[in-house]
Design a protein around this motif. Structure first.
Motif, PDB file in Angstrom:
ATOM      1  N   LEU A  27      50.755  40.871  60.002  1.00  0.00           N
ATOM      2  CA  LEU A  27      49.696  39.857  59.938  1.00  0.00           C
ATOM      3  C   LEU A  27      50.111  38.826  61.121  1.00  0.00           C
ATOM      4  O   LEU A  27      51.155  38.543  61.336  1.00  0.00           O
ATOM      5  CB  LEU A  27      49.391  39.109  58.796  1.00  0.00           C
ATOM      6  N   LYS A  28      49.116  38.440  61.998  1.00  0.00           N
ATOM      7  CA  LYS A  28      49.456  37.555  63.018  1.00  0.00           C
ATOM      8  C   LYS A  28      49.354  36.109  62.292  1.00  0.00           C
ATOM      9  O   LYS A  28      48.553  35.915  61.216  1.00  0.00           O
ATOM     10  CB  LYS A  28      48.092  37.340  63.883  1.00  0.00           C
ATOM     11  N   THR A  29      50.369  35.178  62.690  1.00  0.00           N
ATOM     12  CA  THR A  29      50.562  34.032  62.005  1.00  0.00           C
ATOM     13  C   THR A  29      50.543  32.797  63.219  1.00  0.00           C
ATOM     14  O   THR A  29      50.624  33.152  64.022  1.00  0.00           O
ATOM     15  CB  THR A  29      51.939  34.056  61.396  1.00  0.00           C
TER      16      THR A  29
ATOM     17  N   SER B 218      40.206  31.771  56.874  1.00  0.00           N
ATOM     18  CA  SER B 218      41.552  31.203  57.117  1.00  0.00           C
ATOM     19  C   SER B 218      42.219  30.849  56.004  1.00  0.00           C
ATOM     20  O   SER B 218      41.655  30.281  54.926  1.00  0.00           O
ATOM     21  CB  SER B 218      41.429  29.826  57.973  1.00  0.00           C
TER      22      SER B 218
ATOM     23  N   ILE C 227      47.139  32.394  58.373  1.00  0.00           N
ATOM     24  CA  ILE C 227      46.655  33.806  58.591  1.00  0.00           C
ATOM     25  C   ILE C 227      45.128  33.797  58.340  1.00  0.00           C
ATOM     26  O   ILE C 227      44.579  32.962  57.934  1.00  0.00           O
ATOM     27  CB  ILE C 227      47.264  34.818  57.570  1.00  0.00           C
ATOM     28  N   GLU C 228      44.587  35.003  58.949  1.00  0.00           N
ATOM     29  CA  GLU C 228      43.256  35.193  59.026  1.00  0.00           C
ATOM     30  C   GLU C 228      42.661  36.332  58.521  1.00  0.00           C
ATOM     31  O   GLU C 228      43.426  37.343  58.879  1.00  0.00           O
ATOM     32  CB  GLU C 228      42.741  34.866  60.423  1.00  0.00           C
ATOM     33  N   ASP C 229      41.740  36.222  57.536  1.00  0.00           N
ATOM     34  CA  ASP C 229      41.597  37.775  56.981  1.00  0.00           C
ATOM     35  C   ASP C 229      40.423  38.428  57.802  1.00  0.00           C
ATOM     36  O   ASP C 229      39.905  37.809  58.913  1.00  0.00           O
ATOM     37  CB  ASP C 229      40.854  37.732  55.625  1.00  0.00           C
TER      38      ASP C 229
ATOM     39  N   SER D  72      42.473  35.830  65.218  1.00  0.00           N
ATOM     40  CA  SER D  72      42.041  37.209  65.585  1.00  0.00           C
ATOM     41  C   SER D  72      41.464  37.187  66.716  1.00  0.00           C
ATOM     42  O   SER D  72      41.191  37.990  67.520  1.00  0.00           O
ATOM     43  CB  SER D  72      41.512  37.994  64.571  1.00  0.00           C
TER      44      SER D  72
ATOM     45  N   PHE E 218      54.474  37.767  55.797  1.00  0.00           N
ATOM     46  CA  PHE E 218      53.052  38.155  56.563  1.00  0.00           C
ATOM     47  C   PHE E 218      53.587  38.926  57.747  1.00  0.00           C
ATOM     48  O   PHE E 218      52.811  39.933  58.094  1.00  0.00           O
ATOM     49  CB  PHE E 218      52.482  36.659  56.713  1.00  0.00           C
ATOM     50  N   GLU E 219      54.533  38.339  58.475  1.00  0.00           N
ATOM     51  CA  GLU E 219      54.960  39.152  60.101  1.00  0.00           C
ATOM     52  C   GLU E 219      55.339  40.466  59.816  1.00  0.00           C
ATOM     53  O   GLU E 219      55.174  41.394  60.252  1.00  0.00           O
ATOM     54  CB  GLU E 219      55.697  38.192  60.776  1.00  0.00           C
TER      55      GLU E 219
END
Length: 165
Positions: free
Chosen positions: A86-88, A113, A106-108, A146, A81-82
């Motif tokens: 993507l923010k984790t 979530s 993670i969040e779309d 986010s 993810f990172e």
């Protein structure tokens, strides 16, 4: 990554009515029952379905996830993810949904979530978050990543990242 099965968590207004419905729909009894909480660990279809009582808000899905076989699989997902930006948010040995888990969130783009998690054992409590004492429905529902750019893990969080500072 060794995916065990998909996970869906639903907010329901009456846990007993919902359990009765899903037991009929799936033809099996709930795997785990606690006050305000139920889990169906289905083999066919392969699904980890949980539900917790929460007031009707117009949002029935709490969160989504993918159950994996090991903590190493969680770490692999976090790394992947990172690597793509993507923010984790990670939690280790957290008590959530009456289970001890390691997970990464993670969040779309729409604020949904997703968690990749491994269940390491049973827990005696829904969660150990201070927020749980005020609002049981907040357990296992992360705060929007986010909207809160800096989150820090808390050993006492129950699936609900806290903002930094």
């Amino acid at each position: 990554m060794n995916v065990v099965k998909p996970h869906v968590s639903l907010n329901v207004t009456n846990i007993d009515q919902s359990v009765s419905f899903y037991e009929k729909a799936f033809g099996v009894a709930a795997t785990k029952r606690r006050p305000g909480y139920a889990k169906f660990d289905l083999q066919a279809p392969s699904l980890n379905l949980t539900m917790q009582e929460a007031p009707r808000t117009g949002v029935n899905a709490s969160h989504f996830g993918v159950q994996v076989a090991s903590t190493e699989d969680v770490i692999e997902a976090k790394t992947r993810f990172e690597a793509v930006g993507l923010k984790t948010f990670t939690e280790e040995d957290t008590s959530c949904c009456f289970a001890v888990q390691d997970k990464v969130w993670i969040e779309d783009p729409d604020g949904n979530s997703w968690e990749v998690f491994v269940v390491k054992g049973d827990a005696a409590v829904m969660g150990d978050s201070p927020a749980l004492k005020k609002d049981a429905s907040s357990c296992c529902t992360p705060v929007g990543l986010s909207q809160k750019p800096e989150v820090q893990p808390s050993a006492s969080s129950c699936c609900a990242p806290k903002t930094a500072g």
